[in-house]
Structures are given as C-alpha cells and as structure tokens.
Design a protein around this motif. Structure first.
Motif, PDB file in Angstrom:
ATOM      1  N   THR A  30      28.365  32.507  47.165  1.00  0.00           N
ATOM      2  CA  THR A  30      28.277  31.052  47.138  1.00  0.00           C
ATOM      3  C   THR A  30      29.597  30.515  46.604  1.00  0.00           C
ATOM      4  OG1 THR A  30      27.283  31.124  44.929  1.00  0.00           O
ATOM      5  CG2 THR A  30      25.774  31.028  46.813  1.00  0.00           C
ATOM      6  N   VAL A  31      29.900  29.298  46.945  1.00  0.00           N
ATOM      7  CA  VAL A  31      31.182  28.703  46.577  1.00  0.00           C
ATOM      8  C   VAL A  31      31.104  28.089  45.188  1.00  0.00           C
ATOM      9  CG1 VAL A  31      32.884  26.930  47.170  1.00  0.00           C
ATOM     10  CG2 VAL A  31      31.791  28.278  48.982  1.00  0.00           C
ATOM     11  N   ASP A  32      32.053  28.454  44.337  1.00  0.00           N
ATOM     12  CA  ASP A  32      32.211  27.850  43.023  1.00  0.00           C
ATOM     13  C   ASP A  32      33.109  26.625  43.184  1.00  0.00           C
ATOM     14  OD1 ASP A  32      32.920  27.076  40.473  1.00  0.00           O
ATOM     15  OD2 ASP A  32      33.596  29.046  39.822  1.00  0.00           O
ATOM     16  N   ALA A  37      38.404  24.042  44.094  1.00  0.00           N
ATOM     17  CA  ALA A  37      39.381  22.998  43.757  1.00  0.00           C
ATOM     18  C   ALA A  37      40.710  23.612  43.325  1.00  0.00           C
ATOM     19  CB  ALA A  37      38.828  22.107  42.649  1.00  0.00           C
ATOM     20  N   ARG A  38      40.653  24.709  42.569  1.00  0.00           N
ATOM     21  CA  ARG A  38      41.891  25.372  42.141  1.00  0.00           C
ATOM     22  C   ARG A  38      42.665  25.885  43.350  1.00  0.00           C
ATOM     23  NH1 ARG A  38      39.702  28.246  38.592  1.00  0.00           N
ATOM     24  NH2 ARG A  38      39.623  30.339  39.518  1.00  0.00           N
ATOM     25  N   TYR A  39      41.953  26.475  44.300  1.00  0.00           N
ATOM     26  CA  TYR A  39      42.597  26.964  45.520  1.00  0.00           C
ATOM     27  C   TYR A  39      43.186  25.796  46.312  1.00  0.00           C
ATOM     28  CZ  TYR A  39      43.171  29.102  50.113  1.00  0.00           C
ATOM     29  OH  TYR A  39      43.692  29.533  51.307  1.00  0.00           O
ATOM     30  N   CYS A  43      47.358  25.277  47.185  1.00  0.00           N
ATOM     31  CA  CYS A  43      47.783  25.369  48.583  1.00  0.00           C
ATOM     32  C   CYS A  43      48.093  24.006  49.206  1.00  0.00           C
ATOM     33  CB  CYS A  43      46.710  26.073  49.418  1.00  0.00           C
ATOM     34  SG  CYS A  43      46.426  27.788  48.937  1.00  0.00           S
ATOM     35  N   GLY A  44      47.826  22.920  48.491  1.00  0.00           N
ATOM     36  CA  GLY A  44      48.175  21.603  48.998  1.00  0.00           C
ATOM     37  C   GLY A  44      47.089  20.902  49.778  1.00  0.00           C
ATOM     38  N   PHE A  45      45.851  21.427  49.748  1.00  0.00           N
ATOM     39  CA  PHE A  45      44.747  20.760  50.437  1.00  0.00           C
ATOM     40  C   PHE A  45      44.201  19.611  49.585  1.00  0.00           C
ATOM     41  CE2 PHE A  45      44.583  25.068  52.247  1.00  0.00           C
ATOM     42  CZ  PHE A  45      44.516  24.791  53.597  1.00  0.00           C
ATOM     43  N   ARG A  46      43.531  18.671  50.245  1.00  0.00           N
ATOM     44  CA  ARG A  46      42.826  17.626  49.511  1.00  0.00           C
ATOM     45  C   ARG A  46      41.620  18.230  48.803  1.00  0.00           C
ATOM     46  NH1 ARG A  46      42.193  14.351  55.075  1.00  0.00           N
ATOM     47  NH2 ARG A  46      44.411  13.997  55.542  1.00  0.00           N
ATOM     48  N   GLU A 177      46.114  33.751  40.771  1.00  0.00           N
ATOM     49  CA  GLU A 177      44.938  33.378  39.996  1.00  0.00           C
ATOM     50  C   GLU A 177      43.843  32.805  40.891  1.00  0.00           C
ATOM     51  OE1 GLU A 177      44.275  33.934  36.859  1.00  0.00           O
ATOM     52  OE2 GLU A 177      46.186  34.942  36.558  1.00  0.00           O
ATOM     53  N   ALA A 178      44.235  32.043  41.914  1.00  0.00           N
ATOM     54  CA  ALA A 178      43.242  31.426  42.796  1.00  0.00           C
ATOM     55  C   ALA A 178      42.676  32.403  43.815  1.00  0.00           C
ATOM     56  CB  ALA A 178      43.867  30.228  43.516  1.00  0.00           C
ATOM     57  N   SER A 179      43.463  33.388  44.209  1.00  0.00           N
ATOM     58  CA  SER A 179      43.057  34.280  45.299  1.00  0.00           C
ATOM     59  C   SER A 179      42.542  35.628  44.834  1.00  0.00           C
ATOM     60  CB  SER A 179      44.242  34.523  46.243  1.00  0.00           C
ATOM     61  OG  SER A 179      45.252  35.287  45.585  1.00  0.00           O
ATOM     62  N   GLY A 180      42.902  36.025  43.624  1.00  0.00           N
ATOM     63  CA  GLY A 180      42.559  37.359  43.146  1.00  0.00           C
ATOM     64  C   GLY A 180      43.556  38.422  43.543  1.00  0.00           C
TER      65      GLY A 180
END
Length: 266
Positions: A30-32, A37-39, A43-46, A177-180
């Motif tokens: 499931t999505v945390d 948001a950190r990812y 990466c520059g996404f909204r 940190e965001a990707s592991g």
C-alpha cells in the motif's frame, strides 16, 4: 538493510550458476502518503495522490534487490550497469490502489561488452496487470559477440533545450532516501571513485522521473515510456531537457553530450 548488506557481500567470490533464477518474488504493498510526497518532491512532481509512472519502480526495488542478491543469481549486484528502462502504464494509478507486485529476471543474452539481462516488475490491482517495468542491466566482461562499431557522435542540437536544470550533489542522497537505492556511487565520493567515477552520479531512474515530471499534465493516463541511459550525470551538474512530442532527451548543458534518450508512445 539486510538486502543492502547482501549487495555488498555479493562481491565475495563463490560459485554461481550460469542461468537466471526462474522463480518470481511477490509482495502486496500500500502507498505511504508521506513516502509518496518525499518521492514527488525529489523528482519534481506535484504533490498529488496520483502516482508518478516511475513510482511503482521504487515500491518494487526491495524485491528487485532481493532477487539480484540471491546466491543463485549469476552475477553480483555490485558492478551491474542499468542501461535502459521501459515502463508501460495501462491506467493512472493512485495512492488508494493496493498493488500486487511481482519481480522476475529473464533473457540473459550476450552483448559486445559483456552480458545483459532484464528484471521485470509488474503491478496488478485486483488481479489485473496495470503497470509493467523492464529494467535492462549490463554485466561488463568477456563476450562471444563481436564488438560493434562505435556509433558516430550525435551532433549537438540546433535549438536550445526547453528547460535547464541545476542538479545539486544532494540529489544522489535525497533520491537514495526516497527510493531505497543506496548504491554508494550515487551517495559517496569514495564509493564513486572505487567504481571509476570522479564524483557521485545521479540515479538513472531519477533522471527519467525528472524528465517525466516536466511533462506532468501533458501525458495520457495510459502510455509507454522507453529510455536508454547514456553518459552518467556527475554531481553537481547542469542539464538541458528537450521534448519534441514523442522523443525526449537530457543532455549536459555545456557540452550537449547525452545523459538520457527516450520515447513516449500512447
């Protein structure tokens, strides 16, 4: 961290098979929202509950690492070069989707510079596959395939890039940190130099995600994005992004040498 420790230990010599393992690793995730948001930020996404097309790749990274650090995998994971990535998204995914992930390896083949193989990650929702990722890795070494002639250098683009981005050194650590993916070539000067790089380099999947973030709101819900990773981005860097409506490129802003080239198809 156990998988990362196994990655470091995978360089220790021991007998390895000559074929890829046939089994498939699975997990339900499931999505945390905080992790999402950190990812999105790095990466520059909204900030949104819509999953970036590259986000399930990081959700499956632990399974990918588990597979490639096994004793029955034919190569140590350290030293593998991520040379290409293809993602097929069948519909827009959201943070409320429960993803059934599966990872397997296939198509071990000769390459003029060694051997290549693909690591396939799929995401299903309710049993229906909605997303598929093919990461191609190169293991450099002896090959039975004749060395191909080096292609002619691409001419510098005649027009300036559509966007220019400054990529700070901290990008390597922030994306790790965001990707592991804590490969030291991205996060450590010493680690980068051990593998022949004068400075840490940006993750290839960060560069792909950053390009797609620049196109957010302009792409359909279902599409395929296929990229090849060219020259590494030595951090810090300034890069230029160009998109023609189908083809995208990321180049060094000063030399125009390519870092990434790809295509998007609906």
């Amino acid at each position: 961290m156990p998988s990362l420790l196994r990655a470091a230990l995978s360089v220790v010599p021991f007998p390895r098979p000559s074929t890829l393992p046939e089994d498939t690793l699975t997990a339900t995730v499931t999505v945390d929202p905080e992790h999402l948001a950190r990812y999105q930020r790095v990466c520059g996404f909204r900030l949104s509950d819509r999953l970036p097309v590259t986000y399930p790749h990081v959700l499956g990274f632990g399974l990918q690492l588990d597979l490639m650090t096994r004793r029955d995998f034919p190569f140590p994971v350290v030293g593998g070069v991520h040379v290409a990535n293809r993602i097929e998204q069948h519909r827009q995914l959201t943070a409320s989707d429960v993803l059934e992930l599966s990872v397997h390896a296939q198509d071990l083949r000769e390459h003029p510079r060694g051997r290549q193989y693909d690591v396939i990650t799929t995401a299903a929702v309710g049993g229906a596959v909605v997303w598929r990722d093919v990461s191609t890795y190169l293991r450099k070494g002896p090959s039975q395939t004749p060395t191909a002639e080096r292609p002619a250098r691409e001419p510098a683009p005649a027009t300036p890039p559509h966007a220019t981005w400054r990529v700070p050194t901290s990008t390597g650590t922030a994306y790790a940190e965001a990707s592991g993916d804590h490969n030291p070539i991205h996060t450590s000067w010493v680690g980068a130099r051990l593998f022949g790089f004068p400075k840490p380099i940006a993750h290839g999947m960060w560069s792909k995600a950053r390009c797609l973030a620049a196109l957010e709101g302009r792409l359909p819900d279902a599409y395929t994005v296929d990229v090849s990773f060219k020259l590494p981005i030595l951090l810090p860097a300034t890069v230029g992004f160009t998109y023609t409506g189908r083809d995208l490129t990321l180049r060094d802003a000063r030399t125009a040498k390519p870092h990434l080239a790809g295509t998007i198809t609906a």
